[in-house]
Design a protein around this motif. Structure first.
Motif, short mmCIF file in Angstrom:
data_model
loop_
_atom_site.label_atom_id
_atom_site.label_comp_id
_atom_site.label_asym_id
_atom_site.label_seq_id
_atom_site.Cartn_x
_atom_site.Cartn_y
_atom_site.Cartn_z
N ALA A 83 47.15 -42.46 -136.54
CA ALA A 83 46.47 -42.25 -135.67
C ALA A 83 46.20 -43.49 -134.33
O ALA A 83 45.57 -44.33 -135.13
N TYR A 84 46.15 -43.25 -133.24
CA TYR A 84 45.74 -44.17 -132.32
C TYR A 84 45.43 -44.38 -131.34
O TYR A 84 45.10 -43.05 -130.92
N ARG A 85 44.42 -44.84 -130.25
CA ARG A 85 43.52 -44.34 -129.86
C ARG A 85 43.85 -45.52 -127.98
O ARG A 85 43.95 -46.44 -128.08
N GLU A 99 45.17 -40.11 -127.25
CA GLU A 99 43.94 -39.45 -128.52
C GLU A 99 46.27 -39.72 -128.77
O GLU A 99 47.16 -38.83 -128.39
N SER A 100 46.54 -40.41 -129.54
CA SER A 100 48.00 -39.97 -130.08
C SER A 100 48.34 -39.59 -131.39
O SER A 100 47.39 -40.67 -132.09
N SER A 130 35.57 -45.44 -122.91
CA SER A 130 35.06 -45.04 -124.12
C SER A 130 33.47 -44.71 -123.13
O SER A 130 32.80 -44.06 -124.09
N GLN A 135 31.08 -38.62 -127.68
CA GLN A 135 32.18 -37.76 -129.15
C GLN A 135 31.32 -36.13 -128.99
O GLN A 135 29.90 -37.02 -129.71
N GLU A 199 35.54 -33.78 -129.41
CA GLU A 199 36.45 -34.63 -128.20
C GLU A 199 35.48 -35.84 -127.48
O GLU A 199 34.16 -35.59 -127.66
#
Length: 242
Positions: A83-85, A99-100, A130, A135, A199
């Motif tokens: 996972a990467y942002r 998000e990936s 961000s 979140q 989210e």
């Protein structure tokens, strides 16, 4: 709540074409595989997997697809995702978080940077977007499953931050650290959760002029269509086009 930041929510209102269905299923399958790999294969013992399966159900994804995605978690070659942002700015200085889940970071970052540049945006460093978001946990359920009075009472009892309702759905918002506690409690009262997850929500939304708005939509849609991208969030304010 200042409005839903998840790009998929905006796109859903536009109506998803059939040609998008396979891409949606692919993203959900990847999330199911990763969730099953990182935790228990039993969704009752794995909140992340349970959320992914609920999402699959709401997208009308066949049960055999779900089972196949879970089984892939046992094959290291098919489930070696990380996972990467990524964060960037779009037309009109809108903030975007991507998000990936990918098995090739170099490919992913190259594709995302190209998409930003092609549509008048810029891929930045961590923190460039961000800081304009917070979140939150979100749980979305059908309005027919629980009354307005009951959901309000329940939300207050659970310590949720806020809840909103429209003619079809209830949405409960809570802090990230309370998310799984709140979700588990709701699952005991409601049979079907449409969507749940942690989210990024904007602190403020930007209202763009129509030409910039169209450019921003093209950028967001292109990001969403990339095979390595799971979620796209923005502080773009939704508007009706002429």
């Amino acid at each position: 709540m200042a409005g839903h930041s998840h790009w998929a929510g905006i796109k859903h209102k536009k109506g998803r074409a059939d040609k998008q269905r396979s891409k949606i299923f692919s993203k959900i399958s990847k999330e199911i595989t990763v969730a099953a790999k990182l935790g228990d294969k039993d969704p009752n013992m794995n909140p992340r997997l349970r959320s992914a399966i609920q999402l699959a159900r709401s997208a009308n994804m066949p049960k055999e697809n779900v089972a196949k995605a879970i089984s892939k978690s046992e094959d290291r070659k098919n489930s070696n995702y990380e996972a990467y942002r990524y964060e960037g700015m779009g037309p009109g200085k809108i903030s975007i978080i991507v998000e990936s889940l990918t098995d090739n970071k170099n490919r992913t970052v190259s594709n995302i940077r190209t998409i930003f540049q092609k549509h008048g945006g810029t891929l930045g460093t961590t923190g460039v977007a961000s800081h304009n978001f917070k979140q939150l946990g979100i749980i979305k359920i059908e309005k027919k499953d629980i009354s307005d009075e009951s959901i309000l009472e329940f939300a207050v009892e659970l310590g949720a931050d806020e809840y909103i309702s429209d003619k079809n759905f209830h949405e409960i918002f809570c802090s990230r650290d309370k998310f799984y506690k709140v979700k588990t409690a709701i699952e005991k009262k409601v049979n079907n959760i449409i969507h749940s997850g942690i989210e990024w929500y904007p602190l403020n939304q930007l209202d763009l002029k129509e030409n910039q708005y169209k450019s921003a939509l093209n950028l967001l849609e292109s990001l969403e269509n990339d095979e390595d991208v799971q979620n796209v969030y923005t502080n773009l304010k939704e508007k009706k086009l002429n």
